[in-house]
Scaffold this motif. Structure first.
Motif, PDB file in Angstrom:
ATOM      1  N   VAL A  28       0.522  -1.284   0.238  1.00 49.73           N
ATOM      2  CA  VAL A  28       0.174  -0.302  -0.413  1.00 49.73           C
ATOM      3  C   VAL A  28       1.049   1.154   0.323  1.00 49.73           C
ATOM      4  CG1 VAL A  28      -1.531   1.667   1.066  1.00 49.73           C
ATOM      5  CG2 VAL A  28      -1.804  -0.919   1.320  1.00 49.73           C
ATOM      6  N   ALA A  31       1.829   1.985  -3.453  1.00 50.18           N
ATOM      7  CA  ALA A  31       1.642   2.051  -4.330  1.00 50.18           C
ATOM      8  C   ALA A  31       0.460   3.617  -4.140  1.00 50.18           C
ATOM      9  CB  ALA A  31       0.253   1.405  -4.619  1.00 50.18           C
ATOM     10  N   GLU A  32       0.239   3.638  -2.850  1.00 52.53           N
ATOM     11  CA  GLU A  32      -0.352   4.575  -2.264  1.00 52.53           C
ATOM     12  C   GLU A  32       0.236   6.419  -1.036  1.00 52.53           C
ATOM     13  OE1 GLU A  32      -4.126   3.699  -1.491  1.00 52.53           O
ATOM     14  OE2 GLU A  32      -4.207   1.622  -2.124  1.00 52.53           O
ATOM     15  N   CYS A  36      -1.235   6.345   3.070  1.00 56.73           N
ATOM     16  CA  CYS A  36      -2.674   5.783   3.738  1.00 56.73           C
ATOM     17  C   CYS A  36      -2.576   4.895   4.302  1.00 56.73           C
ATOM     18  CB  CYS A  36      -2.817   4.464   1.948  1.00 56.73           C
ATOM     19  SG  CYS A  36      -3.644   6.564   0.503  1.00 56.73           S
ATOM     20  N   ARG A  41      -7.644   0.021   7.192  1.00 58.83           N
ATOM     21  CA  ARG A  41      -6.913  -0.485   5.654  1.00 58.83           C
ATOM     22  C   ARG A  41      -6.462  -1.264   5.880  1.00 58.83           C
ATOM     23  NH1 ARG A  41      -5.704   2.067   1.415  1.00 58.83           N
ATOM     24  NH2 ARG A  41      -5.468   0.631  -0.660  1.00 58.83           N
ATOM     25  N   ASN A 114       8.580   9.846   0.027  1.00 55.06           N
ATOM     26  CA  ASN A 114       7.294  10.558   0.763  1.00 55.06           C
ATOM     27  C   ASN A 114       8.117  10.183   2.666  1.00 55.06           C
ATOM     28  OD1 ASN A 114       4.552   8.163   1.665  1.00 55.06           O
ATOM     29  ND2 ASN A 114       5.120  10.684   2.242  1.00 55.06           N
ATOM     30  N   ASN A 177       7.791  11.887 -10.001  1.00 54.51           N
ATOM     31  CA  ASN A 177       6.597  12.518  -9.890  1.00 54.51           C
ATOM     32  C   ASN A 177       5.955  12.902 -10.695  1.00 54.51           C
ATOM     33  OD1 ASN A 177       5.185  11.417  -7.444  1.00 54.51           O
ATOM     34  ND2 ASN A 177       6.371  12.881  -5.700  1.00 54.51           N
TER      35      ASN A 177
END
Length: 226
Positions: A28, A31-32, A36, A41, A114, A177
């Motif tokens: 996760v 990918a996100e 997240c 989740r 990130n 990005n």
């Protein structure tokens, strides 16, 4: 006459369950993004109750740090794999740099950006980022030092050369990005050309045999007259 088959529910060991949670969270995150990640989740992803996730990770901050650490470690193992003692340092470094120019590396680049951003105010994540930075730096420096010992590389300071290569990779990662379809080959090869220059290697020495070679010199050939 109807019959029903009752499914046998397999109970996973604590180690297997924890590994499953971390693997799912890492997926996760890649990918996100790390933002997240929540206990609910991941519980939804695994079709279990949130209480099961919190049993292994009472704080979501611990899960976030573990997810990042797992993804970063897995990528490092892929980039600098163990069990390659029969290969030359030059070939191993060429393979490392080839992997960092692939699409799959863009995902880990985004994750690093990130994680560094979030780590400014998440102490647990900040500590994990520091651990991973040391691991990546150490693995690449060991490879370069081995090349120097075997007289394949020439550099007065393997540590500084390691930092230079990683800084270039971080800079290229900052563009992960954006649309990289039109990225010039000279930019894509920047880490390779930096490594070749700093290690005293000729252009193309760190290209894989089946990979693209260096760009031709765009400067015009000198014109001679009789």
């Amino acid at each position: 006459m109807s019959s029903s088959v009752q499914r046998t529910r397999v109970r996973k060991s604590p180690e297997a369950r924890r590994a499953e949670i971390v693997e799912t969270a890492s997926g996760v995150a890649l990918a996100e993004g790390l933002e997240c990640l929540t206990l609910r989740r991941i519980a939804d992803e695994l079709a279990v109750r949130p209480g099961l996730i919190s049993h292994y990770f009472p704080s979501v901050e611990d899960l976030v740090a573990e997810a990042f650490g797992s993804a970063a470690s897995a990528e490092l193992d892929r980039l600098v794999p163990a069990g390659t003692d029969g290969e030359s340092p030059t070939l191993r470094l060429a393979r490392f740099l080839a992997h960092t120019a692939g699409d799959s590396y863009d995902a880990i680049s985004r994750l690093w950006i990130n994680a560094r951003h979030l780590s400014r105010y998440r102490p647990v994540l900040r500590d994990r980022v520091a651990v991973q930075e040391a691991a990546w730096r150490g693995a690449l420096e060991r490879l370069i030092r081995e090349g120097v010992d075997r007289e394949e590389f020439r550099t007065p300071d393997p540590y500084v050369t390691t930092i230079q290569i990683l800084v270039v990779l971080d800079g290229l990662g900052a563009h992960a990005n954006t649309d990289t379809a039109d990225r010039p080959a000279a930019v894509t090869r920047m880490a390779v050309t930096t490594a070749e220059r700093e290690l005293g290697l000729p252009p193309g020495a760190l290209d894989l045999p089946d990979g693209p070679g260096p760009e031709p010199d765009p400067s015009p050939s000198p014109v001679t007259t009789d």
